[in-house]
Structure formats: structure tokens, C-alpha cells
Design an enzyme around this catalytic site. Structure first.
Site, short mmCIF file in Angstrom:
data_model
loop_
_atom_site.label_atom_id
_atom_site.label_comp_id
_atom_site.label_asym_id
_atom_site.label_seq_id
_atom_site.Cartn_x
_atom_site.Cartn_y
_atom_site.Cartn_z
N HIS A 467 0.84 -1.20 0.00
CA HIS A 467 0.00 0.00 0.00
C HIS A 467 0.88 1.26 0.00
CE1 HIS A 467 -3.70 2.29 1.21
NE2 HIS A 467 -2.76 3.14 1.61
N GLU A 468 1.78 1.33 0.96
CA GLU A 468 2.63 2.54 1.05
C GLU A 468 3.56 2.62 -0.15
OE1 GLU A 468 1.71 4.73 2.97
OE2 GLU A 468 0.44 3.49 4.24
N HIS A 471 1.78 4.41 -2.86
CA HIS A 471 1.86 5.87 -2.71
C HIS A 471 3.24 6.37 -3.16
CE1 HIS A 471 -1.96 6.62 -0.79
NE2 HIS A 471 -1.69 5.91 0.29
N HIS A 474 3.49 6.67 -6.84
CA HIS A 474 2.74 7.84 -7.28
C HIS A 474 3.62 9.09 -7.16
CE1 HIS A 474 -1.61 9.72 -7.13
NE2 HIS A 474 -0.98 10.03 -8.24
ZN LIG Z 1 -3.03 5.22 1.79
#
Ligand SMILES: [Zn+2]
Length: 680
Positions: A467-468, A471, A474
Site C-alpha cells: 500500500h505505502e 503511494h 505515485h
Molecule cells: Zn493510503
């Protein structure tokens, strides 16, 4: 000038020289940074020539970057490596920064120039320049720059009140949580697993009681108690206490709920909106309340029968096992756990040996390589904030420099809990018009290695890492001109797409073989274990969805229009009536009075975004599943249309370009087994 924060960072990649920076450098650097930024702003407003994009908007964008970097470094260390003295500096720094920002928004001659450029933006051609004008202008307007003097004062007044009410709300919740204690004797422990008993013993010991066990009002303590304790009378006690927190009594939050909702409404009104939700949604992908209700209602229709069925199954089990005729709220968690054990006979701990943290990180890098051609090269010459931190140079397929990634995986006393991504340097233009590549940090608090075992992760931790890392991608793959538009600076209900979708690769579909190897034998995670895991993920998915909808509806009720709420209980009951599956059996039960997300956090009129983001992620990943999860064209399209784009366009436009259509809810429903056609 011996302050490293005030100098140009001239080490490798221009990275922050953490070893040279000391606590005493921050206040002087930020003070000087504010002076410099104020004088650059003054030269913008003093310019005699007419306002243009370059002399106003761009000049403002490039002003105060040294200041920004010092503030960013401070807050990074605050979270990642700080003692109490370092944290105390924020008592000085936070008000300084808040005042500086406030002064910018109140600077009338600056706003007049911005407004002129905004009014003439049709004369410009570059899409990104125009976007920057719009964002800058909206920022000022949403902070009250276009209001009359009287309204400006009203707005500041409201902001000031809100800034004290929200912390008071949180304080009450925390105090009420801390106050609850359930003391147990040896005879009260029936059903509790060893780990829960140990934790309760430790909690009692901390309070000086060596012969007793203690369950507290904190979730990690009472939640397993509700799951496992065979003592129905004690479960009832715990449930009533934890569900009626802050509804009456010493730590009552009823007035705060009403007042916070009212002030937010008033704030939106002053700024020209009908209600607070409309104000918030101006900068959200969802755009209109109507769209949120469409999502909530659609999910409701899909999950309600499943949720009813979940409840029936649990009631039946309670009848069979313990001859319980009417299931109560304090039985649900307990019989759910029993049902779960019945249906999926597997122990999550069996997965851990396959998830060694180094392997999981390598797996995440491998997925990024397969998708986007990225390479992660470990570098030792970059300074960090702690010896546990690893640094990588990220290279593109053609070996060009993409950015720098810092990886800080394990807990320590000087670091806060949780997991997060943080840009240490955002991608975008700096003074001199050079466009810089980003430096991104990935922080987690994963299970630590012990003397005889490496760090072995739970499945949830694997998801957290991916998940991290999503990010981070991104941030890293951003390809914009301006920082204000780059990386993760997107609308709030869009930002979790990039992170959630990485969990899909981490979660198994075809990528586990890269990293889920037994740490001793090297064996790949067996398929049947994986199958069990996946099945169990959908356990009670209808009920879980319904619970999220309860919060979503309640949030929209509070902030979607102005209600002159007199009685919080009655108001709440009406707002969530259709999500309640049985008569309320818990005296004093209240969600609102402890709903910190919407009354003390940033989620007012935003709770829906959890489900919104899941819809996007499932729908986007469906495209990968259709084309092949490592399909190069699909990956390129995701990178080109979403990851690199930042906030250049409305998220719906970006999404349409990737998906070829608007998002649909079906992929999420299918994955969770909630499609109406699927058998219950
Ligand atoms: Zn998040």
C-alpha cells in the site's frame, strides 16, 4: 551561516544532509525562511508591471522553497526520529508557520494580482500553467481572500473556534477510553487465547496489580475480549461501556457534535455554499452529494441481504451452541469468531514464514520492475535519520534517474506508529526553473526481527508494505512542471487508488511467487493456504460493507445539509435507520459522540472516500486482470494517465483516459462476493 538548512543541499542528488542537521537549526532556519519568503512576496506585490503568470503565479509558486524544505524536514523528523525536546519545538514552529500562511491568504494586494491573472487565463495556452492559476486562485478564495472585511473576520473567528473544539472532542474520547477498566480474576478468563491473557496481565501489572487481569477501553484490548470471552455478562458490560462513550457523563460530546457541525456549515455559507459537503466536494472526484448517495445506495442494495444472512447464520450458531434465543449486540463478535473458525480452518500465523520483510520489499521492487521497468539500486552515500534506514536510487528502464527512495521499516521509541509515505522533496520546479526529481520516504512499523528469527510479517503487514509502496510510486513517477500539481497532490478521494491497487499485486494474483518464499526452506507459499486466505477475506463482507455505509450515511447526514440538531441520539437514529438490522439493545449507544474521523479529523463529508477508492481500485485492477496483470500496455497507460499526472486534470478525466470509461462498482462487488446474482 553554519546552518545546513539554510544552505543549498549539495550532496548526492541534493538529498537532505541529515547528519549535519541538529535540533537547534530549525527555529532560526524557519524564521529566516519566513523573512525571505515574505520579502519575495513583497517583491511580487511591489512590481509596477501588470500581473502576469510569470511575475505572480509562478513567482509565488517558487517563493519560500527553502522554508518549505526546512518545515518538511522538521515534520518528517518529528514523526520518524525525535525525542520530547525535538517534539516541543513544534510549540514554536506550528504557530509561526500558521501565521505566515494566514498572512499570505489575507494579503489583499497579492490576491488582487492573482485575481487579474485568473480573469485573463484564457490568454494562456499551456494546460499546466492554467491549472496552476486555477489551483492558486481557488486556494485563496477557499481561505476567504475574496470576502468582505467583515466576513473575513467571521471566517477567522470560526476557524479559531473549530481549532479548539476539535481537539476537545478528541480529548473527551481519549479520556473516556482511558477511564474504562474491566478487572478480571482467574475465573473470568475463560475462552481467551494466551496472547490476550498475557496482554491483560501486562495491563494490570502496569497499574500495580499483580494478581489480576485488566481489559481496557482501547480497541486492541477490548476487541479480542469480545471475540473470545465465553462470559456473556462481561461481554455485555464491555459492549455497553465502549458503545456509549462520550454520550452523557463526564466526557459528553453531544454539544461538540452539534457545534462543530453548525460552525462548519456556517463557514461554508460564508464562502457561498449551501452546506459543508458542497464546499468540500468542490475539490473531490465525487463532485456532488448526489454521486455519493448513488454509491452508498448502490452498495446498500448489494450488501443488505448478505448482511441479514450473516446475522442469521450467527444467530443460528448461537442457538445451536448455547441455546440463545435472541442474539444481542454483545454476542455478534463472539459467534462471528466461532463461525469463522468453523468455515475456514486456518491460522494466520502459518503464513508468516513466507513473508520475510526483506523478501516482501524485494517483491514490491520486482512488481515495479515488471510493470514499469523500474530498478532500485541501493546507495550508501546518502545520509539518513537513522542507521536502520535504507536508501535506493530509482532508475527508469532506460537507466535515467527517477528519484530517491528511503525505506524505514521497523518501530523504535523515537518514531510514531502506523505506516505512511512522505515526500522529502516533491517532484517539480525549483528556483532557476530546473525541474527536480522527487525524494520519497516509505515508513512502516513492521514486526521486528528477533534473536533467532528474521522479521516475518503478517498478511496485513504485507498489504501495508505494498500500500505505502503504491503511494511512493505515485510520488516517484510524477512527471509534472510544478510541485503544487505533482505526485500525490490530487483530490482526497482519488489518492488511494495508487496505493490500494498495489495491494492487489501484493495480495497474490500472480506475484506471490516473486517474494512469498519460506524463509528457511525457500518453498513458495502453497496454493491451498493462499486459497483459504482469500476465502476468509470475504468472511462477513456484507456486514462489513454495511458497517462502512452506516458511517458514510451518518457523515453525510451531519454535513450534507444544515440540520438544527436538537437531540443527537434521535438524529443519528434517523440517519442510519435503514442500516440497522435489529432493534437497538444497547443503552446509550452512540456513534456520533465518538466519531472522531468527522468531528475531529479531516473526514467531514469525506467518510465515503474509503469505499469510493475501493471501487476505483477494484475497477482499475479488473482492467489488469482482463489484459494480464503485467501487461505492458496497460501498465504504461496506468503510469502515463494516472501515476505521472498528479493533479493536472480532474481525476475523472484521468481515470477515463486509463479505463476508457467511468468507474463501475461491479468489480468490487464481485470480488467481495456481493453481486446480487451470486448465491447467498
Ligand atoms: Zn493510503
Amino acid at each position: 551561516m553554519n546552518n545546513p538548512l539554510m544552505k543549498t543541499f549539495d550532496g548526492p542528488f541534493g538529498a537532505i544532509p541529515f547528519n549535519d542537521i541538529k535540533a537547534e537549526h530549525f527555529v532560526p532556519a524557519i524564521t529566516k525562511g519566513i523573512e525571505d519568503a515574505e520579502s519575495s512576496i513583497k517583491s511580487i506585490t511591489d512590481t509596477k508591471s501588470k500581473p502576469t503568470f510569470e511575475n505572480t503565479i509562478l513567482a509565488l509558486e517558487l517563493s519560500g522553497q527553502k522554508l518549505g524544505s526546512a518545515i518538511n524536514t522538521y515534520y518528517h523528523l518529528f514523526g520518524s526520529e525525535s525525542d520530547q525536546n525535538f517534539k516541543d519545538l513544534s510549540d514554536k514552529i506550528s504557530p509561526m508557520v500558521a501565521e505566515f500562511e494566514n498572512n499570505i491568504y489575507l494579503n489583499e494586494s497579492l490576491f488582487k494580482r492573482i485575481e487579474k491573472v485568473f480573469d485573463n487565463k484564457h490568454l494562456l495556452e499551456d494546460e499546466e500553467d492554467i491549472r496552476l492559476i486555477n489551483i492558486t486562485y481557488n486556494d485563496f478564495v477557499r481561505n476567504g481572500a475574496a470576502l468582505s472585511e467583515a466576513d473575513k473576520i467571521n471566517l477567522r473567528d470560526i476557524d479559531k473556534k473549530l481549532s479548539t473544539l476539535s481537539p476537545q472532542f478528541s480529548k473527551n474520547t481519549l479520556n473516556a477510553t482511558n477511564e474504562f477498566e474491566l478487572w478480571l480474576d482467574k475465573t473470568d478468563l475463560d475462552g481467551l487465547p494466551d496472547t490476550v491473557v498475557e496482554a491483560a496481565k501486562l495491563a494490570a501489572k502496569e497499574k500495580g496489580e499483580l494478581d489480576k487481569w485488566l481489559i481496557t477501553g482501547h480497541f486492541p484490548s477490548f476487541s479480542p475480549f469480545m471475540q473470545y470471552s465465553t462470559r456473556r455478562d462481561l461481554r455485555k458490560k464491555v459492549h455497553i461501556a465502549t458503545s456509549s462513550k462520550c454520550n452523557g457523563g463526564k466526557y459528553d460530546n453531544n454539544t461538540f457534535c452539534k457545534e462543530i457541525a453548525y460552525l462548519k456549515h456556517k463557514r461554508a455559507k460564508i464562502l457561498g455554499y449551501d452546506n459543508y459537503a458542497d464546499y468540500i466536494l468542490q475539490e473531490r472526484m465525487a463532485e456532488k452529494q448526489e454521486n455519493i448517495y448513488k454509491l452508498l445506495d448502490n452498495l446498500y442494495d448489494s450488501c443488505i441481504e448478505h448482511a441479514k444472512n450473516d446475522l442469521m447464520q450467527i444467530s443460528d450458531l448461537a442457538k445451536t451452541l448455547d441455546n440463545i434465543d435472541e442474539i444481542k449486540s454483545w454476542d455478534i463478535s463472539y459467534y462471528s469468531e466461532k463461525l469463522k473458525q468453523d468455515l475456514y480452518d486456518y491460522d494466520e500465523n502459518n503464513l508468516k514464514p513466507y513473508f520475510k520483510s526483506e523478501n516482501v520489499m524485494k517483491g514490491a521492487f520486482e512488481v515495479a520492475k515488471k510493470l514499469y521497468g523500474l530498478h532500485f539500486k541501493k546507495v550508501d552515500e546518502i545520509q539518513t535519520w537513522h542507521e536502520d534506514v535504507n536508501v535506493y536510487e530509482v532508475l527508469d528502464e532506460d537507466h535515467s534517474h527517477v528519484g530517491v527512495l528511503y525505506e524505514d521499516l521497523f518501530p523504535r521509541n523515537t518514531k510514531r506508529g502506523g505506516a505512511w509515505m512522505n515526500p522529502l522533496r516533491s517532484q517539480g520546479m525549483v528556483v532557476g526553473n530546473e525541474v527536480c526529481r522527487p525524494h520519497i520516504s516509505l515508513t512502516c512499523n513492521l514486526t521486528k526481527p528477533t534473536e533467532d528469527k528474521p522479521s516475518l510479517l503478517t498478511y496485513r503487514e504485507v498489504e501495508t508494505v505494498f500500500h505505502e509502496f503504491g503511494h511512493c510510486l505515485h510520488g516517484l513517477l510524477s512527471d509534472r512542471k510544478y510541485k503544487k500539481i505533482s505526485g500525490t497532490s490530487v483530490f482526497w478521494d482519488f489518492v488511494e487508488l495508487a496505493s490500494l491497487i498495489m495491494e492487489d499485486w501484493g495480495g497474490g494474483e500472480g506475484a506471490l511467487e516473486f517474494f512469498a518464499h519460506h524463509y528457511e526452506t525457500g518453498e513458495v507459499l502453497p496454493k491451498d493456504l493462499l486459497q483459504k486466505l482469500k476465502k476468509s477475506k470475504n468472511f462477513r463482507s456484507g456486514s462489513n460493507c454495511l458497517r462502512q455505509l452506516t458511517f458514510g450515511y451518518l457523515d453525510m447526514a451531519w454535513f450534507g445539509k444544515h440540520n438544527n440538531v436538537d437531540d443527537v441520539d434521535k438524529f443519528e437514529k434517523m440517519a442510519i435507520e435503514k442500516t440497522m438490522l435489529k432493534e437497538q439493545d444497547t443503552p446509550g449507544a452512540s456513534i456520533s459522540t465518538m466519531f472522531g474521523h468527522i468531528f475531529a479529523g479531516g473526514y467531514s463529508a469525506g467518510y465515503y472516500s474509503y469505499k469510493w477508492a475501493e471501487v476505483l481500485e477494484a475497477d482499475a485492477f479488473e482492467k489488469f486482470k482482463e489484459d494480464g496483470i503485467f501487461n505492458q500496455d496497460t501498465a504504461k497507460s496506468f503510469r502515463d494517465n494516472i501515476l505521472s499526472q498528479g493533479n493536472i486534470k480532474h481525476p475523472l478525466d484521468l481515470y477515463r483516459k486509463f479505463r476508457g470509461r467511468e468507474p463501475k462498482v461491479e468489480a468490487l462487488l464481485k470480488r467481495e462476493g456481493l453481486l446480487k446474482t451470486s448465491t447467498v
